[in-house]
Write a protein that holds these residues in place. Structure first.
Motif, PDB file in Angstrom:
ATOM      1  N   ALA A  38       5.223  19.803  10.882  1.00 42.65           N
ATOM      2  CA  ALA A  38       5.915  18.397  10.459  1.00 42.65           C
ATOM      3  C   ALA A  38       6.163  18.165   9.130  1.00 42.65           C
ATOM      4  N   ASP A  39       5.471  18.553   8.148  1.00 40.60           N
ATOM      5  CA  ASP A  39       5.787  18.789   6.930  1.00 40.60           C
ATOM      6  C   ASP A  39       7.063  19.317   6.427  1.00 40.60           C
ATOM      7  N   ARG A  40       7.330  20.359   7.179  1.00 40.96           N
ATOM      8  CA  ARG A  40       8.596  21.052   6.913  1.00 40.96           C
ATOM      9  C   ARG A  40       9.767  21.043   7.951  1.00 40.96           C
ATOM     10  N   PRO A  41      10.423  20.094   7.722  1.00 47.25           N
ATOM     11  CA  PRO A  41      11.434  19.928   8.902  1.00 47.25           C
ATOM     12  C   PRO A  41      12.496  20.882   8.888  1.00 47.25           C
ATOM     13  N   GLY A  42      12.971  21.220  10.105  1.00 48.13           N
ATOM     14  CA  GLY A  42      14.081  22.297  10.233  1.00 48.13           C
ATOM     15  C   GLY A  42      14.827  22.054  11.515  1.00 48.13           C
ATOM     16  N   ASP A  43      15.769  22.872  11.755  1.00 47.61           N
ATOM     17  CA  ASP A  43      16.237  23.015  13.272  1.00 47.61           C
ATOM     18  C   ASP A  43      16.407  24.337  13.809  1.00 47.61           C
ATOM     19  N   MET A  44      16.433  24.341  15.086  1.00 47.85           N
ATOM     20  CA  MET A  44      16.685  25.390  15.829  1.00 47.85           C
ATOM     21  C   MET A  44      17.703  25.635  16.733  1.00 47.85           C
ATOM     22  N   VAL A  45      18.803  26.383  16.703  1.00 48.45           N
ATOM     23  CA  VAL A  45      20.276  26.443  17.384  1.00 48.45           C
ATOM     24  C   VAL A  45      19.983  27.530  18.555  1.00 48.45           C
ATOM     25  N   SER A  54      15.119  20.053  16.935  1.00 45.11           N
ATOM     26  CA  SER A  54      14.126  20.316  15.638  1.00 45.11           C
ATOM     27  C   SER A  54      12.961  21.397  16.109  1.00 45.11           C
ATOM     28  N   LEU A  55      12.495  21.751  14.957  1.00 44.63           N
ATOM     29  CA  LEU A  55      11.798  22.908  14.955  1.00 44.63           C
ATOM     30  C   LEU A  55      10.375  22.368  15.514  1.00 44.63           C
ATOM     31  N   MET A  56      10.015  21.158  15.451  1.00 46.10           N
ATOM     32  CA  MET A  56       8.610  20.393  16.124  1.00 46.10           C
ATOM     33  C   MET A  56       9.052  20.395  17.506  1.00 46.10           C
ATOM     34  N   VAL A  57      10.241  20.109  18.052  1.00 48.42           N
ATOM     35  CA  VAL A  57      10.494  20.019  19.498  1.00 48.42           C
ATOM     36  C   VAL A  57      10.520  21.285  20.192  1.00 48.42           C
TER      37      VAL A  57
END
Length: 532
Positions: free
Chosen positions: A22-29, A40-43
């Motif tokens: 959660a402290d390091r946001p990012g996206d996954m494609v 998003s990486l958390m999802v």
């Protein structure tokens, strides 16, 4: 508790992981089949965890359905077994309480619920129920059937042993005990019974091997094992003393090494050494045993170690023993016996009286009677000493199970128990329960002199007429036969400085005292007195 801590650690680690994401946001494609998915990486992490959890739940459901028949059958089997063990437990409690009917009922119930080949205790419960019902033949058959099962063999031998003991068949009991001892020497009942059998028939080597087996299996302590070995080796030495002196010497010396204070072992070892002219070593063994506990057999063998010694030499050896153990009754009696043989009556009397002061017992009085007869021949004093010996406590002897023996034996003649004889005073006689005041110093006895003076000062009438002499003689005899009673006034009339009246030299013999025949007194010969 450990599982709870592990669960908390896992949850804490997952929480830390999600917090870190959660402290390091990012996206996954993800591109698949011409479509592009961006999350998003958390999802994405939550989706992966959910998929793994779903797969695990699905696999558990499939496995449970696949194993459900076995699980259900095992449930009923465990329930049946628990009921069977419950019946078996209740039956064993009933058998221990003596309830034969309940024990038999629970035996049948347990046999239906549990297979007998899977639980051997069912055979034991059935045998116990038969014994409670009085069916000893059925119980014996059940115990005999146990002999075919290696797991139940010792239990069957134990049951057969007890049944043989109940019937009084000692041979059968020892047979079953011997078979059990050969398989398991650590069993106390089997080893003890087998040991009794071996010692009863004189198989000392077999008994020694069994004792070694008991020691190796820690059935008995080291000190107890050494004590038993010493007893068995002493018995072996005594048995081989006449046929094989060398083997007897080896066994006796080893027994003395195990128990230096054991008098029979010391006597056997010293006797074997004396036969081979090793007087110095044999005397050393006897001296060590004497210092531990004086014993008459040790003193007898020590003083007669050299057959060619004179009586004075034996007296000197007895005095040497006395120096090793001073102020002991047995030391004084040893010197007194040797002095009596040497005709040193003053020393013999002094030591015998010292022994009586230290330990008042019949042997000391008998020895003093021997000395009195050999020195003075005064039969009155001899009878007085013999009467004291009868009322005195008995001398120590070898006692086992109520049997008094002059010689030590390895086993009891009553029970066959090994090492049963003890050196102690036997049970007291009934006469010794009455207090004897013979040894108490006599108190001052008042001497009646007034009556004697009155009798001596009484005038005597002289009759000149010689005619009625017979009548006068009868009258004088009647006056002489009359006895005047002594009263308290007569005692009071005795002056303080009155002189004692000497008794007559020759007293009249009492009616119950047969006395001593003069012919017997002339022909008497020195002899030793002994009671029982």
């Amino acid at each position: 508790m450990i599982r709870l801590l592990a669960f908390l650690i896992v949850v804490f680690a997952l929480g830390l992981g999600f917090a870190w994401l959660a402290d390091r946001p990012g996206d996954m494609v993800v591109t698949f089949n011409g479509y592009q998915y961006q999350v998003s990486l958390m999802v994405a992490a939550v989706a992966v965890v959910a998929v793994v959890a779903a797969v695990m739940i699905f696999w558990w459901l499939v496995k449970s359905l696949w194993n459900s028949p076995y699980t259900i059958s095992r449930y009923f089997r465990v329930r049946r077994r628990d009921r069977g063990y419950q019946a078996l437990s209740t039956g064993m409690i009933a058998a221990g309480a003596g309830d034969g009917a309940l024990a038999r009922k629970k035996t049948k119930e347990a046999a239906k619920l549990i297979r007998s080949d899977q639980e051997p205790l069912i055979h034991l419960l059935e045998a116990q129920a038969s014994l409670l019902e009085g069916d000893h033949e059925g119980a014996r058959q059940k115990f005999e059937s146990m002999l075919d099962d290696p797991e139940m063999r010792l239990l069957g031998l134990r049951g057969l042993y007890l049944e043989a003991e109940r019937l009084g068949d000692r041979n059968a009991a020892r047979h079953y005990a011997g078979r059990a001892a050969a398989v398991a020497p650590q069993l106390a009942w089997a080893a003890e019974s087998t040991l009794e059998e071996l010692t009863a028939r004189g198989d000392w080597d077999g008994a020694l091997k069994l004792v070694d087996a008991q020691k190796s299996t820690r059935q008995i302590e080291r000190d107890a094992a050494n004590r038993r070995r010493a007893v068995l080796l002493t018995a072996k030495a005594q048995a081989l003393a006449g046929s094989d002196p060398t083997a007897a010497r080896t066994a006796a010396i080893e027994a003395n090494r195990l128990r230096p204070e054991f008098a029979p072992a010391a006597v056997a070892a010293a006797a074997a050494l004396f036969k081979q002219n090793d007087v110095r070593k044999g005397s050393k063994i006897l001296e060590t045993a004497w210092k531990a506990e004086p014993h008459p057999e040790i003193a007898e063998l020590y003083t007669h170690a050299r057959p060619g010694d004179a009586v004075l030499d034996r007296l000197n050896r007895a005095k040497k023993l006395q120096e090793m153990k001073k102020n002991h009754a047995e030391s004084s009696m040893t010197v007194a016996r040797a002095a009596l043989d040497a005709q040193d009556f003053s020393t013999a009397r002094r030591e015998a009286e010292a022994a009586i002061r230290m330990d008042r017992r019949e042997g000391a009085y008998l020895l003093l009677a021997d000395i009195e007869e050999a020195e003075t021949g005064d039969q009155g004093k001899v009878r007085q000493l013999l009467s004291k010996a009868v009322r005195a406590p008995r001398d120590p002897a070898w006692v086992a199970d109520g049997v008094v023996s002059e010689r030590w034996a390895p086993v009891s003649p009553v029970t066959g128990r090994l090492d049963a004889f003890e050196w102690r005073a036997p049970m007291e006689r009934l006469g010794q329960l009455i207090d004897s005041h013979d040894d108490a110093p006599a108190g001052p006895v008042p001497v009646i002199e007034a009556l004697a003076k009155q009798a001596s000062e009484r005038p005597v009438e002289v009759i000149d007429d010689t005619g009625p002499r017979e009548a006068a003689g009868k009258e004088a005899e009647s006056h002489e036969d009359q006895v005047r009673p002594v009263t308290a006034a007569a005692f009071a009339a005795v002056p303080a400085d009155a002189e004692a009246v000497e008794p007559a030299e020759e007293l009249a013999r009492l009616p119950d005292d047969p006395g001593v025949d003069p012919d017997d007194e002339v022909e008497k010969s020195p002899r030793r007195f002994r009671l029982f």
